[in-house]
Design a protein around this motif. Structure first.
Motif, short mmCIF file in Angstrom:
data_model
loop_
_atom_site.label_atom_id
_atom_site.label_comp_id
_atom_site.label_asym_id
_atom_site.label_seq_id
_atom_site.Cartn_x
_atom_site.Cartn_y
_atom_site.Cartn_z
N ILE A 193 0.86 -1.08 0.00
CA ILE A 193 0.02 -0.10 0.07
C ILE A 193 0.92 1.30 0.15
N THR A 216 -6.64 1.07 4.76
CA THR A 216 -6.05 -0.28 4.70
C THR A 216 -6.79 -1.45 4.48
N LEU A 219 -7.55 -1.62 0.54
CA LEU A 219 -6.58 -2.17 -0.42
C LEU A 219 -5.96 -3.42 -0.04
N SER A 301 -7.63 -5.71 -7.58
CA SER A 301 -7.26 -4.92 -6.61
C SER A 301 -7.67 -3.41 -6.82
N LEU A 303 -6.04 -1.02 -6.16
CA LEU A 303 -4.55 -0.23 -6.56
C LEU A 303 -4.80 0.12 -7.93
#
Length: 304
Positions: A193, A216, A219, A301, A303
């Motif tokens: 992260i 937190t 991700l 994901s 991200l």
């Protein structure tokens, strides 16, 4: 004209690309042989035996779906499944929460490699050794825990002999052993992260709880989902702790599925029925894994 011809002649010949296929096959051959001998062949053999009556004393006799019909009407199987599910809920629930807290603390408060190594120490102890140690520690008469409880004026607790306490006790023993390993897996996920997200959140006035809930957890979801899949599969296969401590007692209160499969195979020599139980466990794990993978979107994901 002559210059062009000379340059053409002086150009070095192009090298043919070397084919590494044979070398690659040579390197993967040992692992492939191990996979076929110790995984694929036992799986296919067990699947075949599940449709037979086989006691090792006589050749396997084909009985079709008879073992599976017996399984569906077997009260001990359903009790073992219920006991196993209860163990998995306790073990995975407590282990995941504790491991997540440890992982976040390691990321936020310390960078010590020594401390991270110490967290992994219980995982280096074998299941059998851990079970024996806790069998002594939690003994009703001589265990240090019950001696401490009696010193406080409380009655001793039959951790291994009580139908109420036996599964929570086994679950907590395995939580102690596996939580460090699970925490390191989650810690590895936390490292992926970007730190800039936390810095931006602090600039906006977000606290630790808000950052954990908004940054937190979302991700970390893919890693957390994969860790849960791995730990659930492992928890359904619990055997050694039960075998060393309670052997399925008292009154089948800790007879998990693996223990019941072992009893049918190596105590009653009913390998056909034990194989059917193993196939049933395999199907249960496949369904749970597929459902969990899809619901948790483990392959995606946030991200990206």
């Amino acid at each position: 004209m002559s210059t062009a011809t000379t340059s053409t002649r002086s150009a070095p010949p192009r090298r043919r690309r070397k084919d590494d296929t044979k070398l690659a096959l040579l390197f993967i051959a040992p692992a492939s042989v191990g996979l076929l001998v110790f995984l694929v062949w036992p799986l296919l053999t067990g699947l075949y035996f599940s449709f037979t009556e086989y006691t090792t004393l006589t050749p396997p006799r084909w009985v079709g779906l008879e073992n599976y019909q017996r399984l569906l009407s077997d009260p001990v199987f359903w009790n073992s499944l219920k006991v196993t599910v209860w163990y998995v809920i306790l073990n995975i629930g407590i282990q995941t929460i504790v491991a997540l807290i440890i992982a976040v603390l390691m990321q936020r408060l310390t960078q010590s490699t020594i401390l991270r190594s110490l967290v992994l120490t219980p995982y280096l102890v074998s299941n059998v050794v851990a079970a024996i140690v806790f069998l002594w520690i939690l003994d009703t008469q001589l265990g240090i825990v019950n001696i401490f409880l009696q010193s406080l004026g409380l009655d001793p607790i039959a951790f291994w002999a009580s139908e109420t306490w036996v599964i929570p006790t086994i679950a907590l023993v395995n939580v102690w052993r596996h939580m460090g390993y699970t925490a390191l897996l989650l810690f590895a996920g936390l490292q992926s992260i970007p730190a800039g997200l936390y810095e931006a959140a602090r600039t906006d006035g977000a606290g630790e709880v808000t950052m954990f809930r908004r940054i937190t957890l979302p991700l970390l979801r893919p890693i957390l989902a994969l860790v849960l899949i791995m730990t659930i599969i492992g928890s359904f296969q619990v055997f050694d702790t039960v075998s060393v401590t309670t052997k399925g007692g008292p009154a089948d209160a800790s007879k998990v599925l693996q223990m019941y499969i072992y009893e049918n195979a190596f105590a009653r020599y009913e390998f056909g029925y034990a194989s059917a139980l193993s196939v049933a466990l395999l199907l249960i794990l496949m369904v749970i894994t597929f459902a969990q993978y899809r619901l948790s979107r483990a392959g995606e994901s946030d991200l990206d």
